[in-house]
Design an enzyme around this catalytic site. Structure first.
Site, PDB file in Angstrom:
ATOM      1  N   ASP A   1     -43.615  15.766 -29.255  1.00  0.00           N
ATOM      2  CA  ASP A   1     -44.852  15.273 -28.515  1.00  0.00           C
ATOM      3  C   ASP A   1     -45.986  15.533 -29.559  1.00  0.00           C
ATOM      4  O   ASP A   1     -46.141  16.811 -30.193  1.00  0.00           O
ATOM      5  CB  ASP A   1     -45.137  16.325 -27.338  1.00  0.00           C
TER       6      ASP A   1
ATOM      7  N   ASP B   1     -47.416   8.909 -27.783  1.00  0.00           N
ATOM      8  CA  ASP B   1     -47.313  10.132 -28.556  1.00  0.00           C
ATOM      9  C   ASP B   1     -46.224  11.066 -28.314  1.00  0.00           C
ATOM     10  O   ASP B   1     -46.011  12.197 -28.390  1.00  0.00           O
ATOM     11  CB  ASP B   1     -48.655  10.859 -28.305  1.00  0.00           C
ATOM     12  N   GLU B   2     -45.014  10.496 -27.557  1.00  0.00           N
ATOM     13  CA  GLU B   2     -44.100  11.261 -26.897  1.00  0.00           C
ATOM     14  C   GLU B   2     -42.582  10.511 -26.968  1.00  0.00           C
ATOM     15  O   GLU B   2     -42.726   9.162 -26.830  1.00  0.00           O
ATOM     16  CB  GLU B   2     -44.233  11.458 -25.378  1.00  0.00           C
TER      17      GLU B   2
END
Length: 475
Positions: free
Chosen positions: A20, A114-115
């Site tokens: 993350d 973002d993950e």
DNA sequence: TCTGGGGTCCTAGGACCC
DNA sequence: TCTGGGGTCCTAGGACCC
């Protein structure tokens, strides 16, 4: 099943990694603009009705959080830099990160820009998943992400399941790595609040609070039956398992898109029906552009209306076959919008398409050009496989969704006849006609002939679809 | 100071078919 | 004549995620 693991399929090794990026959007802004470094940065909607997408850690000190209204963020942190976001830059950074993850394992599941999850035990992969080995994996990955993105930091969690890996990366924030030793998952979760479990949002937390449950520990004392009664079948049984750290969800690399939509919240509520219809058109065009770009088409059109009082209403209609045509999507969406009372003012208007297919007629043509000697396949999907064509001289007011495969397809298939079915969205299948396939003017001429179904459709201003099918498919 | 935009999944009721 | 039950598709709404 006897594979040595009896904990709801949880792996015996910590081989699921969750990564993350830290305050991603804000971090990209600070990276690209040195004057923002060390300062509170808030990325999100900057208008009167905007919300915060990401707040830098400097802004979080003032209590600014994701999903908070920008107005509240301004009052809490007036000296912050408020930015509307540069998604192209975020996408570039995200691709660089995903590239590093793919270098680590062939099995990567992105969840957002973002993950992502990474399977460290993917087939063919021989990673050292001992504690020392995982430490090395995590620090090497963080370093390569930092390099590949020109300075962004990430947090990493590694555990035996998706659930625990995700909670672990959260514990590592910012810029940390947490590895959960197999066998210790339960003791990690027990003291936590129930809302650390992904899927437990405000509504679920409130229902749990009402039955006296605030922590995972307390959740363990509730029977599966009682959870199902409070939360419903899927959510209840799911949460019963997750509370016990039992989670066998696999890492899945590519997931098919299920829907495409565009929506817009207005600075001020809109009332003018002409303006609303124009916005529906614009949304329909942009949805269809994205469908085309991804080579998709869909059968169900949905309109979403958020009214002045924030009440949200959807209306949808399903076609006989998939489309990616703006005029058709727009026409249906306008009609659906008419079914919603918008007289009090509209805050948000959206258009979406779902029930997606990954084929369109253009794909077939393209393949045929490459393999002209191959026997021409009839798509299994049946109706609605024809590519629409414009300007064929239909009666005014009639929109034809599917029309005319063209000689390369139907005739090349060597079929003696084609069947044309007339169908409106409202009335369902209409007359079925069969024609000799070698009549070059067949579609155009037949469709121009006044026909009861056509005339009715035109008068009612309905959407008309004409499916052109080989005989075998229809029967 | 009211509450984004892009998605996913679930539920529940009704229609329809076997 | 009455009484079913299951499966699938469609629609509307809601919770949740980032």
């Amino acid at each position: 099943m006897d594979d040595g693991s009896h904990d709801g399929g949880v792996r015996a090794t910590a081989s699921i990694l969750h990564l993350d990026l830290d305050a991603f959007f804000a971090a990209v802004e600070q990276r690209d603009k040195p004057s923002l470094r060390g300062r509170p940065v808030i990325v999100g909607g900057v208008g009167g009705r905007g919300v915060v997408a990401t707040a830098s850690y400097e802004a979080r000190v003032f209590g600014v959080r994701s999903a908070m209204s920008t107005a509240e963020a301004r009052s809490r942190c007036p000296h912050a830099a408020f930015l509307s976001g540069r998604f192209d830059a975020y996408r570039v950074a995200s691709l660089a990160v995903m590239g590093e993850l793919c270098a680590l394992s062939p099995l990567v599941e992105p969840l957002s820009l973002d993950e992502a999850y990474v399977d460290l035990a993917a087939p063919g992969l021989d990673l050292d998943v001992s504690p020392a080995g995982l430490d090395a994996v995590a620090s090497r990955l963080k370093e390569s992400v930092h390099q590949a993105t020109n300075g962004l930091t990430a947090s990493v969690g590694i555990a035996s399941s998706k659930l625990v890996a995700k909670i672990a990366s959260e514990l590592g924030k910012p810029d940390g790595a947490v590895i959960v030793t197999p066998g210790t998952e339960q003791e990690l979760l027990v003291p936590m609040q129930v809302n650390v479990i992904p899927g437990v949002g405000p509504a679920t937390a409130e229902r749990l609070r009402r039955i006296g449950v605030h922590t995972v520990e307390q959740l363990l004392h509730v029977s599966a039956g009682e959870l199902v009664r409070a939360l419903g079948q899927a959510h209840g049984t799911g949460l019963f398992e997750l509370a016990r750290a039992r989670d066998d969800r696999p890492v899945v690399s590519q997931r098919a898109t299920k829907s495409v939509s565009v929506e817009d919240t207005f600075e001020n509520d809109l009332v003018d029906p002409v303006l609303l219809a124009a916005i529906v058109d614009r949304h329909a065009r942009s949805v269809c552009e994205r469908l085309v770009k991804h080579r998709l088409s869909g059968r169900t059109v949905t309109v979403k209306v958020r009214r002045h009082d924030f009440s949200t209403h959807t209306r949808s209609a399903t076609l006989a076959g998939p489309t990616d045509r703006p005029v058709l999507v727009s026409r249906i969406a306008r009609r659906l919008l008419g079914e919603v009372d918008t007289s009090g003012g509209v805050r948000l208007l959206g258009v979406g398409v779902s029930g997606l297919s990954d084929w369109i007629q253009d794909d077939l043509f393209a393949e045929e050009e490459d393999a002209a000697d191959e026997p021409l396949a009839v798509p299994e999907s049946g109706p609605g496989t024809a590519r629409p064509r414009h300007g064929s001289g239909y009666p005014p007011g009639i929109d034809v969704e599917h029309d005319e495969h063209g000689p390369g397809w139907v005739w090349g298939a060597g079929l003696g006849r084609v069947t044309v079915r007339f169908e409106t969205a409202e009335t369902g299948p209409g007359p079925v006609r069969t024609f000799a396939a070698d009549d070059p003017g067949l579609h155009r001429r037949e469709i121009s002939v006044p026909d009861e179904a056509l005339v009715e459709a035109a008068l009612a201003d309905e959407v008309l679809t004409v499916d052109v099918l080989p005989d075998e498919v229809l029967s």
